[in-house]
Design a protein around this motif. Structure first.
Motif, PDB file in Angstrom:
ATOM      1  N   ILE A  57       0.453 -11.866  -9.702  1.00  0.00           N
ATOM      2  CA  ILE A  57       1.772 -12.310  -9.229  1.00  0.00           C
ATOM      3  C   ILE A  57       2.786 -11.204  -9.525  1.00  0.00           C
ATOM      4  O   ILE A  57       2.436 -10.207 -10.140  1.00  0.00           O
ATOM      5  CB  ILE A  57       2.208 -13.653  -9.881  1.00  0.00           C
ATOM      6  N   GLU A  58       4.009 -11.404  -9.080  1.00  0.00           N
ATOM      7  CA  GLU A  58       5.139 -10.472  -9.216  1.00  0.00           C
ATOM      8  C   GLU A  58       5.020  -9.346  -8.179  1.00  0.00           C
ATOM      9  O   GLU A  58       4.172  -8.461  -8.267  1.00  0.00           O
ATOM     10  CB  GLU A  58       5.265  -9.898 -10.637  1.00  0.00           C
ATOM     11  N   SER A  59       5.956  -9.409  -7.227  1.00  0.00           N
ATOM     12  CA  SER A  59       5.888  -8.521  -6.056  1.00  0.00           C
ATOM     13  C   SER A  59       5.763  -7.041  -6.415  1.00  0.00           C
ATOM     14  O   SER A  59       5.001  -6.307  -5.781  1.00  0.00           O
ATOM     15  CB  SER A  59       7.118  -8.733  -5.176  1.00  0.00           C
ATOM     16  N   HIS A  60       6.517  -6.600  -7.425  1.00  0.00           N
ATOM     17  CA  HIS A  60       6.502  -5.158  -7.697  1.00  0.00           C
ATOM     18  C   HIS A  60       5.191  -4.730  -8.339  1.00  0.00           C
ATOM     19  O   HIS A  60       4.684  -3.639  -8.048  1.00  0.00           O
ATOM     20  CB  HIS A  60       7.731  -4.757  -8.517  1.00  0.00           C
ATOM     21  N   ALA A  61       4.639  -5.599  -9.176  1.00  0.00           N
ATOM     22  CA  ALA A  61       3.318  -5.296  -9.757  1.00  0.00           C
ATOM     23  C   ALA A  61       2.267  -5.271  -8.647  1.00  0.00           C
ATOM     24  O   ALA A  61       1.401  -4.377  -8.614  1.00  0.00           O
ATOM     25  CB  ALA A  61       2.964  -6.337 -10.816  1.00  0.00           C
ATOM     26  N   ILE A  62       2.355  -6.231  -7.732  1.00  0.00           N
ATOM     27  CA  ILE A  62       1.361  -6.286  -6.644  1.00  0.00           C
ATOM     28  C   ILE A  62       1.498  -5.061  -5.737  1.00  0.00           C
ATOM     29  O   ILE A  62       0.507  -4.415  -5.378  1.00  0.00           O
ATOM     30  CB  ILE A  62       1.507  -7.576  -5.808  1.00  0.00           C
ATOM     31  N   ALA A  63       2.750  -4.738  -5.375  1.00  0.00           N
ATOM     32  CA  ALA A  63       2.960  -3.611  -4.444  1.00  0.00           C
ATOM     33  C   ALA A  63       2.434  -2.310  -5.060  1.00  0.00           C
ATOM     34  O   ALA A  63       1.775  -1.509  -4.394  1.00  0.00           O
ATOM     35  CB  ALA A  63       4.437  -3.484  -4.096  1.00  0.00           C
ATOM     36  N   ARG A  64       2.707  -2.116  -6.362  1.00  0.00           N
ATOM     37  CA  ARG A  64       2.239  -0.873  -6.998  1.00  0.00           C
ATOM     38  C   ARG A  64       0.709  -0.863  -7.092  1.00  0.00           C
ATOM     39  O   ARG A  64       0.072   0.167  -6.881  1.00  0.00           O
ATOM     40  CB  ARG A  64       2.887  -0.718  -8.379  1.00  0.00           C
ATOM     41  N   TYR A  65       0.126  -2.020  -7.366  1.00  0.00           N
ATOM     42  CA  TYR A  65      -1.349  -2.108  -7.424  1.00  0.00           C
ATOM     43  C   TYR A  65      -1.943  -1.767  -6.053  1.00  0.00           C
ATOM     44  O   TYR A  65      -2.877  -0.967  -5.938  1.00  0.00           O
ATOM     45  CB  TYR A  65      -1.760  -3.517  -7.867  1.00  0.00           C
ATOM     46  N   VAL A  66      -1.396  -2.384  -5.022  1.00  0.00           N
ATOM     47  CA  VAL A  66      -1.926  -2.155  -3.664  1.00  0.00           C
ATOM     48  C   VAL A  66      -1.782  -0.675  -3.293  1.00  0.00           C
ATOM     49  O   VAL A  66      -2.729  -0.050  -2.792  1.00  0.00           O
ATOM     50  CB  VAL A  66      -1.193  -3.049  -2.630  1.00  0.00           C
ATOM     51  N   ALA A  67      -0.607  -0.105  -3.568  1.00  0.00           N
ATOM     52  CA  ALA A  67      -0.405   1.309  -3.222  1.00  0.00           C
ATOM     53  C   ALA A  67      -1.353   2.197  -4.025  1.00  0.00           C
ATOM     54  O   ALA A  67      -1.991   3.107  -3.478  1.00  0.00           O
ATOM     55  CB  ALA A  67       1.048   1.706  -3.461  1.00  0.00           C
ATOM     56  N   ASN A  68      -1.468   1.915  -5.327  1.00  0.00           N
ATOM     57  CA  ASN A  68      -2.362   2.737  -6.163  1.00  0.00           C
ATOM     58  C   ASN A  68      -3.802   2.672  -5.666  1.00  0.00           C
ATOM     59  O   ASN A  68      -4.518   3.664  -5.667  1.00  0.00           O
ATOM     60  CB  ASN A  68      -2.328   2.256  -7.622  1.00  0.00           C
ATOM     61  N   LYS A  69      -4.236   1.481  -5.256  1.00  0.00           N
ATOM     62  CA  LYS A  69      -5.649   1.303  -4.915  1.00  0.00           C
ATOM     63  C   LYS A  69      -5.952   1.623  -3.449  1.00  0.00           C
ATOM     64  O   LYS A  69      -7.011   2.152  -3.137  1.00  0.00           O
ATOM     65  CB  LYS A  69      -6.069  -0.135  -5.241  1.00  0.00           C
ATOM     66  N   TYR A  70      -5.021   1.240  -2.554  1.00  0.00           N
ATOM     67  CA  TYR A  70      -5.392   1.248  -1.138  1.00  0.00           C
ATOM     68  C   TYR A  70      -4.547   2.147  -0.239  1.00  0.00           C
ATOM     69  O   TYR A  70      -4.789   2.204   0.962  1.00  0.00           O
ATOM     70  CB  TYR A  70      -5.294  -0.179  -0.569  1.00  0.00           C
ATOM     71  N   GLN A  71      -3.527   2.812  -0.774  1.00  0.00           N
ATOM     72  CA  GLN A  71      -2.645   3.492   0.168  1.00  0.00           C
ATOM     73  C   GLN A  71      -3.384   4.554   0.980  1.00  0.00           C
ATOM     74  O   GLN A  71      -4.388   5.128   0.536  1.00  0.00           O
ATOM     75  CB  GLN A  71      -1.422   4.072  -0.520  1.00  0.00           C
ATOM     76  N   ASP A  72      -2.843   4.795   2.164  1.00  0.00           N
ATOM     77  CA  ASP A  72      -3.409   5.748   3.104  1.00  0.00           C
ATOM     78  C   ASP A  72      -3.060   7.154   2.601  1.00  0.00           C
ATOM     79  O   ASP A  72      -1.890   7.537   2.600  1.00  0.00           O
ATOM     80  CB  ASP A  72      -2.767   5.468   4.480  1.00  0.00           C
ATOM     81  N   SER A  73      -4.074   7.902   2.169  1.00  0.00           N
ATOM     82  CA  SER A  73      -3.761   9.209   1.556  1.00  0.00           C
ATOM     83  C   SER A  73      -3.132  10.172   2.561  1.00  0.00           C
ATOM     84  O   SER A  73      -2.452  11.118   2.172  1.00  0.00           O
ATOM     85  CB  SER A  73      -5.015   9.818   0.918  1.00  0.00           C
ATOM     86  N   ALA A  74      -3.315   9.881   3.872  1.00  0.00           N
ATOM     87  CA  ALA A  74      -2.679  10.744   4.882  1.00  0.00           C
ATOM     88  C   ALA A  74      -1.181  10.447   4.998  1.00  0.00           C
ATOM     89  O   ALA A  74      -0.401  11.312   5.409  1.00  0.00           O
ATOM     90  CB  ALA A  74      -3.358  10.541   6.233  1.00  0.00           C
ATOM     91  N   ASN A  75      -0.796   9.204   4.671  1.00  0.00           N
ATOM     92  CA  ASN A  75       0.621   8.800   4.733  1.00  0.00           C
ATOM     93  C   ASN A  75       0.997   8.032   3.473  1.00  0.00           C
ATOM     94  O   ASN A  75       1.280   6.833   3.527  1.00  0.00           O
ATOM     95  CB  ASN A  75       0.864   7.893   5.956  1.00  0.00           C
ATOM     96  N   PRO A  76       1.029   8.700   2.323  1.00  0.00           N
ATOM     97  CA  PRO A  76       1.258   7.962   1.071  1.00  0.00           C
ATOM     98  C   PRO A  76       2.684   7.427   0.974  1.00  0.00           C
ATOM     99  O   PRO A  76       3.641   8.131   1.297  1.00  0.00           O
ATOM    100  CB  PRO A  76       0.983   9.016  -0.013  1.00  0.00           C
ATOM    101  N   ILE A  77       2.799   6.170   0.528  1.00  0.00           N
ATOM    102  CA  ILE A  77       4.142   5.591   0.328  1.00  0.00           C
ATOM    103  C   ILE A  77       4.539   5.624  -1.145  1.00  0.00           C
ATOM    104  O   ILE A  77       5.686   5.380  -1.488  1.00  0.00           O
ATOM    105  CB  ILE A  77       4.226   4.137   0.857  1.00  0.00           C
ATOM    106  N   TYR A  78       3.556   5.895  -2.018  1.00  0.00           N
ATOM    107  CA  TYR A  78       3.819   5.936  -3.458  1.00  0.00           C
ATOM    108  C   TYR A  78       3.213   7.245  -3.969  1.00  0.00           C
ATOM    109  O   TYR A  78       2.003   7.325  -4.191  1.00  0.00           O
ATOM    110  CB  TYR A  78       3.169   4.709  -4.105  1.00  0.00           C
TER     111      TYR A  78
END
Ligand SMILES: N[C@@H](CCC(=O)N[C@@H](CS)C(=O)NCC(=O)O)C(=O)O
Length: 223
Positions: free
Chosen positions: A69-90
């Motif tokens: 839970i907690e949007s910012h924890a989830i968003a950072r987890y998703v970005a850390n684990k799944y972000q598109d390395s060609a278009n990184p948002i984090y």
């Protein structure tokens, strides 16, 4: 083959949309199974939901054995684990990431709470059958003007379409989500021309546009 996660979502929630947009930006590596929890129908009170979200709030994410839970924890987890390395948002570079985190924290502390208060008090309290506090609206409006003035003067140094640097980041997701939230009460951004131009530009970003389609439909149906 992309991994699949469950997102417990309600499109009018800005916190839920932060996660939706982060997942969309990572869609090369992850697909999302969306489970709507209609807060106006009280679906957050279902016993089964408390097993996913101990606070009975959206957003909540289930990824295998992980419940988050907690949007910012989830968003950072998703970005850390799944972000598109060609278009990184984090950014993975520590300094670049710190500047993105700084912008996120400014939006959280100086914009999100007050924008949320204005919209909740003006628009949602009657729908939840709760009393509206004009005092809370006045206080939040004063604080929001201060916050937007700071953002107007402090960011957009390298691009008019990015809070920080020249590319779309998690900070832009967080800020545009709350700018969209303010559209519910027709908040006038004209005293903040850089913010206003930025918002118009970000509305055409595919991740932001797709995230807000269900939001716009939901708000129209609630008017
Ligand atoms: N700090 C939480 C806030 C989440 C939150 O407040 N969610 C609201 C919707 S905007 C909610 O689920 N409320 C349900 C309730 O309180 O009954 C986050 O960032 O995820």
């Amino acid at each position: 083959m992309p991994h699949t996660v469950d997102l417990y979502d309600w499109p009018p929630s800005p916190f839920a949309r932060i996660v939706t947009a982060t997942l969309l930006a990572s869609s090369a590596n992850v697909t999302t199974n969306v489970k709507i929890v209609d807060l106006l129908k009280g679906e957050q009170n279902a016993e089964s939901f408390s097993e996913v979200s101990a606070k009975r709030q959206v957003p909540a994410l289930v990824d295998g054995d992980l419940k988050l839970i907690e949007s910012h924890a989830i968003a950072r987890y998703v970005a850390n684990k799944y972000q598109d390395s060609a278009n990184p948002i984090y950014p993975t570079d520590l300094v670049a990431r710190a500047k993105v985190d700084e912008a996120i924290e400014v939006i959280r502390s100086d914009i999100a709470f007050d924008a949320g208060t204005i919209v909740y008090q003006r628009f949602f309290t009657p729908k939840f059958g709760r009393p509206t506090s004009e005092e809370a609206i006045v206080k939040a409006t004063e604080a929001l003007i201060k916050g937007l003035t700071f953002v107007e003067n402090h960011f957009f140094k390298s691009s008019p379409s990015a809070l920080v640097g020249t590319t779309f980041t998690l900070a832009d997701i967080v800020f545009t989500v709350f700018l969209y939230q303010l559209t519910i009460v027709n908040y006038d951004l004209s005293p903040f021309p850089k913010v206003q131009a930025y918002f118009e530009s970000l509305k055409t970003n595919p991740v932001i546009a797709k995230t807000h389609e269900p939001f716009l439909q939901a708000i129209a149906s609630l008017q």
